[in-house]
Enzyme design. Structure first.
Site, PDB file in Angstrom:
ATOM      1  N   SER A   1      -9.768   1.482   3.188  1.00 31.95           N
ATOM      2  CA  SER A   1      -8.934   2.310   2.338  1.00 31.95           C
ATOM      3  C   SER A   1      -7.907   1.526   1.519  1.00 31.95           C
ATOM      4  CB  SER A   1      -8.202   3.334   3.196  1.00 31.95           C
ATOM      5  OG  SER A   1      -7.299   2.685   4.072  1.00 31.95           O
TER       6      SER A   1
ATOM      7  N   SER B   1      -9.795  -1.118   7.197  1.00 29.69           N
ATOM      8  CA  SER B   1      -9.262  -0.944   5.847  1.00 29.69           C
ATOM      9  C   SER B   1      -8.580  -2.153   5.218  1.00 29.69           C
ATOM     10  CB  SER B   1      -8.292   0.234   5.812  1.00 29.69           C
ATOM     11  OG  SER B   1      -9.026   1.411   5.749  1.00 29.69           O
TER      12      SER B   1
ATOM     13  N   LYS C   1       0.846  -1.204   0.000  1.00 29.48           N
ATOM     14  CA  LYS C   1       0.000   0.000   0.000  1.00 29.48           C
ATOM     15  C   LYS C   1       0.876   1.246   0.000  1.00 29.48           C
ATOM     16  CE  LYS C   1      -3.859   1.899   2.770  1.00 29.48           C
ATOM     17  NZ  LYS C   1      -4.746   1.611   3.922  1.00 29.48           N
TER      18      LYS C   1
HETATM   19  N1  GLN Z   1     -12.950   3.392   6.649  1.00 27.65           N
HETATM   20  C1  GLN Z   1     -12.371   3.775   7.893  1.00 27.65           C
HETATM   21  C2  GLN Z   1     -12.050   5.247   7.889  1.00 27.65           C
HETATM   22  O1  GLN Z   1     -12.392   5.886   6.955  1.00 27.65           O
HETATM   23  C3  GLN Z   1     -11.163   2.958   8.168  1.00 27.65           C
HETATM   24  C4  GLN Z   1      -9.951   3.415   7.479  1.00 27.65           C
HETATM   25  C5  GLN Z   1      -8.760   2.580   7.767  1.00 27.65           C
HETATM   26  O2  GLN Z   1      -8.864   1.503   8.379  1.00 27.65           O
HETATM   27  N2  GLN Z   1      -7.612   3.066   7.381  1.00 27.65           N
HETATM   28  O3  GLN Z   1     -11.476   5.762   8.788  1.00 27.65           O
END
Ligand code: GLN
Length: 472
Positions: free
Chosen positions: A150, A174, A75
């Site tokens: 994400s 994420s 990532k």
């Molecule tokens: N979707 C969650 C957020 O927007 C989790 C994001 C993540 O785990 N990096 O914060």
């Protein structure tokens, strides 16, 4: 061309001369090009072909590392020396890392091949990969739908067969949520199991690094490589790392808890039915199922978004145009330069979170929001401590719905935040969780199931996942 089920099979094929690592890497490079519309890579390292040659020789000479020849995508929030790291943000558009993240270095030390860096929501803030300066990632099962986020790019790179394994990060879901949307395995380790050194901070007390793969063997293998104490991250734990990959098989019968709170309103019926089917299979295979309660679950989303935005507002203050990345050109003084650089460099969701976080930390509101949320975090953690006194594993859906349409939720942040309803609790409590693909809905879209275990009990998660995959 890719006819191996996991890394062990790949290695033996290379050793027997049935698989050429160079051809294999070329195969992935070609597929990445052919599937460029999925938009899951921010950067592809074509020069990795040279490593393939070296590593193939090492494998044949018997002196290669554990991950020899495993093709891995990471990532784009993880640092790799002398390569770009953008966090999918314009503010880091031209940034080049000057060191390598510990987790990534550990992969390289075991002779993995890093093939590229994957697209994600900007600074890992999002649930759909639509908040990326590089554009959205498309779901390979239906290109009109989101990949999840994400770590959307990392999930799609594995699901679409554009690498063997990938690394993502999980602050609130994420890894698990995009894994569910894309029909693959994704594991979020215990907080502190894997060093965060070289992971761009979003919410430091929540952030974790973990693998995506199609086989549980590969998940186990990569997890055991990247885990362990690191001098460079004081929150990494000094605990022995089990040989996860050697201990996957067990005939143990597990005590599995099903929390009422995860099966209420908002859960898609097809997902509910698919999970109930899995629960029946577990019962008929001799595991014990218990109805349990995690009573503070309803506060998880609010608590998560107060605490993570607070941490983000502090962490992201370092991007001001002076130290890193983008600097706005036309400014007449220092403050204006900061303001302009941040206004132009950050995307909408990142700005929203910085503002929210600044608000909950500000004098007068700190007690009402930040301190209160810290206390609720403790209550949520206590729910799990209590539950794990009587069960080994907690089983829930990973997401309330299957992958939604691109654009469907992007104008409604609250609606978007609710897609993390089943995943944020594990981050609030610091415990490990995994997504297991269990079925497809009537439109052919993947359905995921989540298992959670107590802190540092990843082995139980992996073992039960292995069993479940065998039952299916
Ligand atoms: N979707 C969650 C957020 O927007 C989790 C994001 C993540 O785990 N990096 O914060």
């Amino acid at each position: 061309m890719k006819e191996y089920k996991n890394h062990f099979e790949k290695l033996s094929q290379i050793r027997e001369g049935k698989l050429s690592l160079i051809e294999n890497v070329n195969y992935f490079l070609k597929r990445i090009e052919e599937n460029s519309k999925l938009n899951c890579y921010n950067f592809v390292f074509n020069d990795c072909i040279q490593q393939a040659e070296l590593i193939e020789n090492k494998i044949k000479n018997g002196n290669a590392g554990k991950l020899a020849g495993m093709v891995i995508a990471i990532k784009d929030v993880l640092a790799l020396k002398n390569k770009p790291m953008t966090c999918s943000s314009n503010i880091l558009r031209n940034f080049i890392s000057i060191y390598t993240a510990t987790a990534v270095q550990k992969l390289i030390d075991e002779d993995a091949i890093i093939i590229g860096k994957t697209n994600c929501d900007e600074f890992a803030m999002g649930s759909s990969n639509e908040n990326s300066a590089f554009g959205p990632v498309l779901n390979p099962h239906d290109n009109s739908r989101v990949s999840g986020g994400s770590s959307g790019g990392s999930a799609v790179a594995v699901a679409a067969d554009l690498c063997d394994v990938s690394l993502g990060t999980d602050t609130g879901g994420s890894i698990r949520q995009p894994a569910a949307f894309c029909g693959i395995l994704g594991l979020k380790p215990t907080y502190g199991r894997v060093s965060r050194y070289g992971l761009t901070a979003f919410a430091s007390s929540f952030d974790t690094i973990g693998p995506f793969a199609k086989s549980i063997e590969d998940i186990a293998l990569v997890l055991e490589v990247i885990s362990g104490k690191d001098e460079k991250d004081s929150t990494s734990y000094d605990l022995p790392v089990p040989d996860f990959s050697k201990n996957l098989f067990t005939d143990k019968k597990f005590k599995i808890g099903i929390p009422n709170e995860y099966f209420g309103e908002g859960l898609d019926n097809e997902i509910k039915n698919a999970i109930e089917e899995q629960i029946e299979k577990l019962k008929s295979n001799g595991h014990q199922i218990f109805q349990i309660s995690l009573p503070h679950t309803e506060y998880a989303i609010a608590t998560y978004y107060i605490l993570t935005t607070a941490e983000a507002s502090s962490n992201l203050s370092r991007y001001e145009g002076a130290h890193y990345g983008f600097r706005a050109e036309q400014s007449s003084n220092l403050i204006e330069m900061y303001t302009e650089s941040r206004s132009q460099g950050f995307g909408k969701e990142v700005k929203r979170r910085i503002m929210l976080g600044t608000y909950v930390l500000s004098a007068g509101y700190y007690d009402a929001y930040y301190r209160k949320a810290q206390k609720v975090r403790r209550l949520l953690k206590n729910d799990f401590i209590e539950a794990f006194k009587s069960v080994d594993i907690i089983l829930t859906p990973t997401t309330p719905t299957v992958a939604f349409k691109i654009g469907e939720k992007s104008s409604d942040p609250l609606e978007m935040y609710l897609s993390d309803i089943y995943t944020t609790s594990a981050n609030l409590a610091g415990i490990p969780g995994i997504n297991i693909p269990i079925a497809k809905n009537k439109d052919g879209l993947p359905i995921g199931m989540q298992l959670m275990a107590n802190q540092f009990e990843e082995l139980k998660l992996l073992q039960l996942t292995k069993l479940i995959m065998n039952y299916n």
